[in-house]
Design a protein around this motif. Structure first.
Motif, PDB file in Angstrom:
ATOM      1  N   GLY A 101       7.261 -23.828   4.580  1.00  0.00           N
ATOM      2  CA  GLY A 101       7.841 -23.273   3.360  1.00  0.00           C
ATOM      3  C   GLY A 101       8.557 -21.949   3.568  1.00  0.00           C
ATOM      4  O   GLY A 101       8.539 -21.100   2.687  1.00  0.00           O
ATOM      5  N   TYR A 102       9.188 -21.754   4.699  1.00  0.00           N
ATOM      6  CA  TYR A 102       9.957 -20.526   5.021  1.00  0.00           C
ATOM      7  C   TYR A 102       9.159 -19.239   4.797  1.00  0.00           C
ATOM      8  O   TYR A 102       9.668 -18.292   4.222  1.00  0.00           O
ATOM      9  N   PRO A 103       7.910 -19.220   5.175  1.00  0.00           N
ATOM     10  CA  PRO A 103       7.174 -17.989   4.879  1.00  0.00           C
ATOM     11  C   PRO A 103       7.599 -16.866   5.812  1.00  0.00           C
ATOM     12  O   PRO A 103       7.956 -17.105   6.966  1.00  0.00           O
ATOM     13  N   THR A 104       7.631 -15.644   5.287  1.00  0.00           N
ATOM     14  CA  THR A 104       7.840 -14.492   6.165  1.00  0.00           C
ATOM     15  C   THR A 104       6.684 -13.511   6.017  1.00  0.00           C
ATOM     16  O   THR A 104       6.619 -12.525   6.727  1.00  0.00           O
ATOM     17  N   TYR A 105       5.779 -13.812   5.088  1.00  0.00           N
ATOM     18  CA  TYR A 105       4.521 -13.069   4.957  1.00  0.00           C
ATOM     19  C   TYR A 105       4.726 -11.551   4.863  1.00  0.00           C
ATOM     20  O   TYR A 105       4.018 -10.785   5.496  1.00  0.00           O
ATOM     21  N   GLN A 106       5.725 -11.137   4.085  1.00  0.00           N
ATOM     22  CA  GLN A 106       5.957  -9.698   3.967  1.00  0.00           C
ATOM     23  C   GLN A 106       5.030  -9.167   2.890  1.00  0.00           C
ATOM     24  O   GLN A 106       5.284  -9.303   1.704  1.00  0.00           O
ATOM     25  N   ASN A 107       3.962  -8.586   3.346  1.00  0.00           N
ATOM     26  CA  ASN A 107       2.911  -8.206   2.406  1.00  0.00           C
ATOM     27  C   ASN A 107       3.167  -6.857   1.745  1.00  0.00           C
ATOM     28  O   ASN A 107       3.636  -5.914   2.388  1.00  0.00           O
ATOM     29  N   VAL A 108       2.869  -6.801   0.465  1.00  0.00           N
ATOM     30  CA  VAL A 108       2.839  -5.544  -0.272  1.00  0.00           C
ATOM     31  C   VAL A 108       1.427  -5.407  -0.843  1.00  0.00           C
ATOM     32  O   VAL A 108       0.912  -6.348  -1.444  1.00  0.00           O
ATOM     33  N   THR A 109       0.807  -4.277  -0.602  1.00  0.00           N
ATOM     34  CA  THR A 109      -0.569  -4.070  -1.049  1.00  0.00           C
ATOM     35  C   THR A 109      -0.615  -3.005  -2.131  1.00  0.00           C
ATOM     36  O   THR A 109       0.039  -1.959  -2.007  1.00  0.00           O
ATOM     37  N   ILE A 110      -1.365  -3.288  -3.185  1.00  0.00           N
ATOM     38  CA  ILE A 110      -1.539  -2.287  -4.247  1.00  0.00           C
ATOM     39  C   ILE A 110      -3.015  -2.156  -4.601  1.00  0.00           C
ATOM     40  O   ILE A 110      -3.817  -3.034  -4.316  1.00  0.00           O
ATOM     41  N   GLY A 111      -3.347  -1.032  -5.217  1.00  0.00           N
ATOM     42  CA  GLY A 111      -4.730  -0.788  -5.643  1.00  0.00           C
ATOM     43  C   GLY A 111      -5.574  -0.243  -4.505  1.00  0.00           C
ATOM     44  O   GLY A 111      -5.057   0.221  -3.491  1.00  0.00           O
ATOM     45  N   GLY A 112      -6.884  -0.293  -4.694  1.00  0.00           N
ATOM     46  CA  GLY A 112      -7.782   0.214  -3.664  1.00  0.00           C
ATOM     47  C   GLY A 112      -8.342   1.562  -4.022  1.00  0.00           C
ATOM     48  O   GLY A 112      -8.196   2.042  -5.152  1.00  0.00           O
ATOM     49  N   GLN A 113      -8.968   2.177  -3.060  1.00  0.00           N
ATOM     50  CA  GLN A 113      -9.646   3.447  -3.310  1.00  0.00           C
ATOM     51  C   GLN A 113      -9.427   4.404  -2.146  1.00  0.00           C
ATOM     52  O   GLN A 113      -8.993   3.994  -1.081  1.00  0.00           O
ATOM     53  N   ASN A 114      -9.732   5.660  -2.383  1.00  0.00           N
ATOM     54  CA  ASN A 114      -9.610   6.629  -1.296  1.00  0.00           C
ATOM     55  C   ASN A 114     -10.975   6.879  -0.662  1.00  0.00           C
ATOM     56  O   ASN A 114     -11.978   6.287  -1.072  1.00  0.00           O
ATOM     57  N   ALA A 115     -10.991   7.754   0.320  1.00  0.00           N
ATOM     58  CA  ALA A 115     -12.216   7.953   1.090  1.00  0.00           C
ATOM     59  C   ALA A 115     -13.325   8.625   0.276  1.00  0.00           C
ATOM     60  O   ALA A 115     -14.472   8.673   0.701  1.00  0.00           O
ATOM     61  N   GLN A 116     -12.975   9.128  -0.898  1.00  0.00           N
ATOM     62  CA  GLN A 116     -14.032   9.639  -1.780  1.00  0.00           C
ATOM     63  C   GLN A 116     -14.567   8.533  -2.691  1.00  0.00           C
ATOM     64  O   GLN A 116     -15.366   8.798  -3.578  1.00  0.00           O
ATOM     65  N   GLY A 117     -14.069   7.328  -2.485  1.00  0.00           N
ATOM     66  CA  GLY A 117     -14.524   6.225  -3.325  1.00  0.00           C
ATOM     67  C   GLY A 117     -13.866   6.213  -4.691  1.00  0.00           C
ATOM     68  O   GLY A 117     -14.274   5.482  -5.583  1.00  0.00           O
ATOM     69  N   LYS A 118     -12.842   7.034  -4.867  1.00  0.00           N
ATOM     70  CA  LYS A 118     -12.136   7.070  -6.162  1.00  0.00           C
ATOM     71  C   LYS A 118     -11.028   6.016  -6.181  1.00  0.00           C
ATOM     72  O   LYS A 118     -10.285   5.884  -5.199  1.00  0.00           O
ATOM     73  N   ASP A 119     -10.946   5.333  -7.284  1.00  0.00           N
ATOM     74  CA  ASP A 119      -9.912   4.312  -7.415  1.00  0.00           C
ATOM     75  C   ASP A 119      -8.526   4.954  -7.336  1.00  0.00           C
ATOM     76  O   ASP A 119      -8.298   6.037  -7.855  1.00  0.00           O
ATOM     77  N   GLU A 120      -7.609   4.272  -6.672  1.00  0.00           N
ATOM     78  CA  GLU A 120      -6.267   4.839  -6.498  1.00  0.00           C
ATOM     79  C   GLU A 120      -5.168   4.071  -7.222  1.00  0.00           C
ATOM     80  O   GLU A 120      -3.985   4.268  -6.957  1.00  0.00           O
ATOM     81  N   THR A 121      -5.565   3.211  -8.152  1.00  0.00           N
ATOM     82  CA  THR A 121      -4.561   2.489  -8.929  1.00  0.00           C
ATOM     83  C   THR A 121      -3.762   3.493  -9.757  1.00  0.00           C
ATOM     84  O   THR A 121      -4.336   4.430 -10.305  1.00  0.00           O
ATOM     85  N   ASN A 122      -2.460   3.323  -9.827  1.00  0.00           N
ATOM     86  CA  ASN A 122      -1.641   4.233 -10.634  1.00  0.00           C
ATOM     87  C   ASN A 122      -0.607   3.432 -11.420  1.00  0.00           C
ATOM     88  O   ASN A 122      -0.546   2.202 -11.308  1.00  0.00           O
ATOM     89  N   GLU A 123       0.222   4.115 -12.190  1.00  0.00           N
ATOM     90  CA  GLU A 123       1.197   3.408 -13.028  1.00  0.00           C
ATOM     91  C   GLU A 123       2.151   2.553 -12.193  1.00  0.00           C
ATOM     92  O   GLU A 123       2.615   1.515 -12.636  1.00  0.00           O
ATOM     93  N   LEU A 124       2.427   3.017 -11.000  1.00  0.00           N
ATOM     94  CA  LEU A 124       3.331   2.253 -10.140  1.00  0.00           C
ATOM     95  C   LEU A 124       2.686   0.937  -9.706  1.00  0.00           C
ATOM     96  O   LEU A 124       3.369  -0.088  -9.576  1.00  0.00           O
ATOM     97  N   SER A 125       1.357   0.958  -9.538  1.00  0.00           N
ATOM     98  CA  SER A 125       0.657  -0.288  -9.182  1.00  0.00           C
ATOM     99  C   SER A 125       0.926  -1.339 -10.251  1.00  0.00           C
ATOM    100  O   SER A 125       1.176  -2.509  -9.950  1.00  0.00           O
ATOM    101  N   TYR A 126       0.864  -0.909 -11.520  1.00  0.00           N
ATOM    102  CA  TYR A 126       1.082  -1.853 -12.624  1.00  0.00           C
ATOM    103  C   TYR A 126       2.531  -2.343 -12.660  1.00  0.00           C
ATOM    104  O   TYR A 126       2.793  -3.509 -12.924  1.00  0.00           O
ATOM    105  N   LEU A 127       3.434  -1.432 -12.383  1.00  0.00           N
ATOM    106  CA  LEU A 127       4.852  -1.831 -12.393  1.00  0.00           C
ATOM    107  C   LEU A 127       5.155  -2.814 -11.271  1.00  0.00           C
ATOM    108  O   LEU A 127       5.948  -3.748 -11.440  1.00  0.00           O
ATOM    109  N   ILE A 128       4.525  -2.605 -10.140  1.00  0.00           N
ATOM    110  CA  ILE A 128       4.727  -3.531  -9.013  1.00  0.00           C
ATOM    111  C   ILE A 128       4.194  -4.913  -9.391  1.00  0.00           C
ATOM    112  O   ILE A 128       4.854  -5.935  -9.210  1.00  0.00           O
ATOM    113  N   LEU A 129       2.994  -4.908  -9.955  1.00  0.00           N
ATOM    114  CA  LEU A 129       2.377  -6.163 -10.381  1.00  0.00           C
ATOM    115  C   LEU A 129       3.291  -6.918 -11.346  1.00  0.00           C
ATOM    116  O   LEU A 129       3.576  -8.107 -11.183  1.00  0.00           O
TER     117      LEU A 129
END
Lengths: 258, 804
Positions: B341-369
């Motif tokens: 199926g012509y995959p090129t597997y170009q991954n974009v990752t959003i969300g996640g957390q930082n090393a303090q365990g704080k969530d890093e989702t932001n407005e841009l994450s929602y716009l990307i989604l």
């Protein structure tokens, strides 16, 4: 610990109580509702259920101990925790295996698993009470308020059922009345409205209207039994919405579907 | 609850999307032409400079275009959805396919059209490359037993030898921070420190010079677009378009040479880098990393200053997604089925957390989604990082997009991935900063080498078939690993198991040999200079990624068919050794004749009735765990070619990310004791065998989470089918969201959903024209259903059909 006869256990149950549930279908029911979509759970004993090729039948019904059932139920604990789900005992008829059912529910409550039963209410009060003690939510089926009609379409009168409903209501259990809406059988304005009225009287706050569907039809052939509602169609969305409004007009919360 | 409808808002985007979607995939000769010239002109140059000169020549001469309405510019080949040719990797297969079929456009799936007028030129160019390619040189090095095993298809390593590496996320943050001029300055500083009298200094000098040349070439490439935009300004009348072109000219004058100053410039910067990486190397799965994180400062600043609107941000993102979709790569037919199926597997990752365990989702994450949902394209491969503290809104919006039913986003679980990385020696900060690469593999962006997953495939089910047949392949008659006996000889399950362990040990070793062959040749022949300049610490160490330049370098192959292996062992254990209701001879006979006759069919049914992985049943699940541990105990003893040369790791782990290889891997495997007929696909990833997970989605998760997931750092792939009615309406949707939360709490690695009924898929098979944008999850990536070959389509239907 007692043993019971279980027709099947379904996980990711989404129609019999809140959240994601494991539904334990017991085998054996004193009623013979013409529309029953799981006729393979009616007969109180193991029986063969034939496949399309009618070669080798599948044996329905397995004797299980309470602990065996509870072990299966516990597997999905994480799903209950996240969804507010739990276990639902259904049937068949829960009250026909009251001791077994009560023990399963008790064990589940000890594990802090939310318990529900789905019952026709047809059984002795003694049996019902025993089960209710360990039940958090009762899904109580009311098929028809007219006892003669009830006898005609389910094979039993409803006196015991209504009596149990009244008694159970006094225990202040969380209870939902469920009406299977069968066109031409119990979907009259009068019957639905009276059922809602009864709910109101008894302080039952919620009614579920379950639309008839014919998904059980092919099972009858596999059990070598006749399906009596061969040409019946599901009620229309308009009809269901109309009945929903009717129930709501009595100040009762109504929902279409489980 | 009203279903959210994802509809493209911008007419510009709508037009660009239609253009790229209606393009028939093609092949472009230009790259092949210019790289051949560059190699011929620089035969004596050290390989680094030869590569740098080649990239320079391609970027200087290839056709460039700016399409009407484009906001982001830069093209991979002469048109969108047109694959460049990478003759330095492999050419023999091209010549063979053209000789046989006249073009690449007669394949059953993934076909490409090469314009007629270029066929002769290609055949001529091929002559220069014959015997010089990566593939040819690898083939020379391959021991005979490996070649034999590859023909048997118990292992498959062709992708690495014909396609190169990819599977990497460069340090985009660094480029956004200082531009390519900053990268050049870094290389320059190292160059100035060099004492040419020292050992290895001459080599390093060539490498650093190559870095400088390549980065300058990329800068000049951007300037070509600036000039083109200026030329086009003269030709258009529409004042809005004029203005846009002037803006594009301005952008391309500045980036990627200098650090971008705003969101628009930042997006154009990452596109240029990502684009040239894919012109430089034939690899796929080049990924963008945590886009919502590194673009956020630009977004925030522009929004605060009022210089950008959310609508324009979304438009830019959508233009970027169209660009990603425009990239395709030509693969040999023999390998195309492994990633259909012509995959090129170009991954974009959003969300996640930082090393303090704080969530890093932001407005841009929602716009990307939202923007990815609106596009309904197969690229980017959108991944969402989730964890126990992911915001409810984020989980629900991700679930909404999943519900829209085209397989995205995939969910990846911080709760297991981060501990798994820590366990492999990744630093605390880096582990929390991980990104997805390709499908389900994880890496630390800008610090990890190639192919954290994606080395040689191991066909576990074939390995089992060979174990039952004393190392003789029933299909080809080849003898691979003899002496353990066959099923008739084993007196106990333990004896069978010992033989399995011996076989797995043998094939594991062969697969590592394939990797080493490919790696040594990739290192020698096709070093990626731009890529290496953007992976830390290549510049400082004076090494390409392949020479050990990366901070982390751990890899894995792909193990395919785990569920079938577990189910097969369960059947054998139960019927032959416990119940003794089936004789080994009889089983072997009915497998050999593919369950022919009444008795054969009876045995098949019996086998299908045995316990099956995917239902939370310990009897078989524990066999899956044990079978996989057999492999784990072998692979942990091996190192990759970077071991001891700089990176942390230099070793192997495991992965069930087998992309669509379950189809070709099944084709070569006879009937198996799980009741699977000959040539039918194997199960994919860590998912249950098609049609055997009768306990519903909870049972599947209960089985999958028994696997030693912590150790499967190469990624674990789970395809979960959900009938549309189980996500429709508020009550069911709530349950679906809870299911996702349970997935997080159960510490499963990854899950992706196909929410489309088999009825729809069947309809699409019959009327492909009407279902051009029906996107399905294949295995770790999405594909347009109608572009898949029928076998893969049927496999997906079988997977979807399952009722629970």
């Amino acid at each position: 610990m007692s043993e019971g006869l279980v027709a099947r256990i379904e996980s990711y149950g989404v129609y019999d109580g809140p959240g994601i549930r494991t539904v334990v279908f017991l085998k054996g029911c004193p009623l013979r509702c013409q529309w029953c979509s799981s006729p393979e759970t009616q007969h109180r004993g193991q029986e063969y259920y034939y496949g399309e090729d009618s070669s080798k039948g599948e044996l329905v019904g397995r004797y299980m101990s309470v602990e065996e059932v509870v072990e299966v139920v516990k597997q999905d604990m994480t799903f209950y925790n996240q969804s507010g789900g739990g276990v639902t005992l259904s049937g068949g008829e829960v009250l026909s295996q009251a001791k077994f059912s009560a023990e399963i529910l008790k064990r589940c409550q000890e594990e802090y698993i939310h318990t529900a039963i789905e019952t026709s209410g047809y059984g002795s009060w003694g049996n019902f009470k025993q089960v209710l003690e360990f039940t958090d939510l009762v899904l109580f089926d009311i098929k028809h308020l007219d006892s003669n009609k009830h006898l005609e379409v389910t094979g039993v009168e409803n006196t015991w059922i209504i009596d149990n409903l009244r008694r159970a209501a006094q225990l202040n259990k969380e209870m939902i009345i469920r009406i299977p809406v069968i066109p031409g059988v119990n979907d009259s304005k009068e019957n639905i409205s009276q059922t809602a009225q009864l709910a109101q009287e008894l302080g039952i706050k919620e009614v579920h209207l379950l639309a008839y569907h014919s998904l059980g039809r092919e099972k009858y052939a596999r059990l070598d039994r006749e399906y009596l509602l061969e040409n019946l169609e599901s009620p229309s969305d308009e009809k269901m919405n109309y009945l929903k409004k009717l129930v709501e007009s009595k100040g009762i919360k109504a929902q279409i579907g489980g | 609850m009203k279903d959210k409808v994802y509809q493209i808002q911008s007419p510009r985007v709508e037009k660009l999307r239609e253009s790229v979607l209606s393009k028939r995939p093609g092949v472009c000769i230009e790259r092949a032409r210019y790289i051949t010239e560059a190699y011929q002109e620089n035969e004596a140059a050290p390989i680094y400079l030869k590569r740098a000169k080649a990239v320079e020549k391609i970027l200087q001469n290839m056709s460039i275009y700016i399409k009407d309405g484009e906001l982001i510019v830069g093209n991979q080949a002469s048109d969108e959805r047109t694959a460049p040719i990478f003759p330095e990797y492999a050419v023999e297969w091209m010549e063979a396919e053209i000789e046989a079929e006249g073009n690449f456009d007669k394949r059953s799936g993934d076909n490409f059209h090469l314009p007629k007028e270029h066929i002769d030129e290609l055949l001529e160019l091929v002559q220069y490359w014959k015997g010089k390619t990566l593939h040819a040189k690898c083939y020379q090095l391959l021991p005979d037993e490996v070649k034999k095993a590859s023909k048997v298809k118990v292992i498959h390593g062709e992708g690495n030898m014909t396609s190169g590496d990819g599977h990497i996320v460069p340090d985009f943050e660094k480029v956004l921070d200082k531009g390519l001029e900053g990268i050049i300055a870094e290389a320059q500083a190292e160059l100035e420190k060099l004492d040419l009298g020292e050992v290895d200094a001459i080599r390093r000098k060539a490498f650093l010079e190559a870095i400088i040349l390549t980065n300058k070439s990329v800068m000049n490439f951007a300037k070509r677009y600036a000039q083109l935009a200026k030329d086009q300004v003269e030709e258009v009348a529409d004042p809005t378009i004029k203005e846009e072109l002037i803006k594009i000219a301005e952008l391309c004058e500045r980036v990627p040479a200098k650090a971008p100053r705003n969101f628009y410039e930042a997006v154009q910067t990452i596109w240029f880098i990502h684009l040239v990486l894919q012109i430089e190397s034939n690899g796929h799965s080049a990924s963008l990393g945590r886009v919502d994180q590194y673009l956020y400062p630009f977004y925030k600043n522009d929004i605060e200053e009022g210089t950008i609107t959310k609508e324009f941000v979304k438009e830019l993102l959508e233009c970027l997604w169209i660009k990603l979709f425009s990239i395709i790569k030509l693969r040999p037919t023999s390998h195309a089925g492994y990633g259909a199926g012509y995959p090129t597997y170009q991954n974009v990752t959003i969300g996640g957390q930082n090393a303090q365990g704080k969530d890093e989702t932001n407005e841009l994450s929602y716009l990307i989604l939202e923007s990815v949902a609106e596009m309904k394209l197969t690229q980017p491969n959108l991944s969402v990082r989730v964890h126990t503290n992911s915001p409810e809104r984020f989980l629900r919006e991700a679930a909404e997009v999943i519900k829209a039913g085209y397989g995205m986003p995939a969910l990846h679980n911080d709760e297991i991935i981060i501990p798994s990385l820590l366990d492999k020696g990744v630093s605390y900060e880096d582990a929390y900063g991980y990104t997805m690469v390709g499908c389900v593999e994880v890496a630390v962006p800008g610090k990890w080498g190639y192919r954290c997953t994606g080395m040689t495939f191991l066909n576990m089910l074939k390995a089992l078939e060979l174990t039952l047949n004393d190392g003789v392949d029933p299909r080809t008659g080849y003898e691979l690993f003899k002496g353990q006996g066959n099923l008739n000889d084993f007196r106990s399950f333990d004896q069978l198991w010992k033989a399995w362990e011996a076989h797995i040990a043998y094939y594991t070793k062969l697969s590592v040999i394939v990797d080493h062959v490919a790696d040594t040749q990739l290192e020698e022949l096709v070093p990626d200079i731009l890529c290496s300049s953007l992976v830390n610490d290549c510049i400082k160490r004076g090494k390409t990624v392949k020479e050990g330049g990366a901070i982390y370098d751990m890899v894995s192959g792909l193990q395919v068919g785990l569920a079938n292996v577990a189910n097969s062992f369960a059947s054998i254990k139960k019927y032959i050794f416990e119940e003794k209701s089936l004789k080994a001879e009889e089983l072997m006979e009915s497998l050999a004749n593919n369950f022919a006759g009444d008795r054969g069919q009876f045995i098949k049914k019996m086998l299908l009735d045995a316990p099956k992985y995917g239902n939370g049943d310990d009897y078989v699940d524990q066999l899956a765990v044990a079978a996989y541990k057999t492999y784990m105990n072998q692979i942990k003893n091996y190192k990759n070619t970077r071991y001891g040369r700089g990176p942390i790791g230099g070793n192997y782990y495991m992965s069930t990310s087998g992309i669509s290889s379950n189809v070709p891997m099944g084709t070569v495997t006879g009937a198996t004791p799980d009741g699977r007929e000959a040539e039918k696909p194997t199960a994919e990833g860590a998912s249950p065998t098609q049609g055997t997970d009768v306990k519903g989605p909870t049972g599947v998760l209960n089985s999958v989470t028994k696997l030693p997931t912590m150790m499967i750092t190469g990624g674990q792939l789970l395809n979960q089918k959900f009938p549309p009615e189980l996500v429709a309406g508020e009550r069911q949707f709530d349950r679906f969201v809870s299911f996702i939360k349970a997935f997080i709490n159960l510490k499963a690695w990854h899950v992706q959903f196909n929410i489309v009924s088999s009825k729809t898929l069947r309809a699409a098979q019959h009327n492909p024209e009407e279902y051009r944008d029906l996107i399905v999850r294949v295995a770790g990536y999405c594909a347009q259903f109608v572009t898949l070959d029928q076998k893969t389509q049927d496999d997906i239907i079988a997977r979807t059909e399952q009722k629970f």
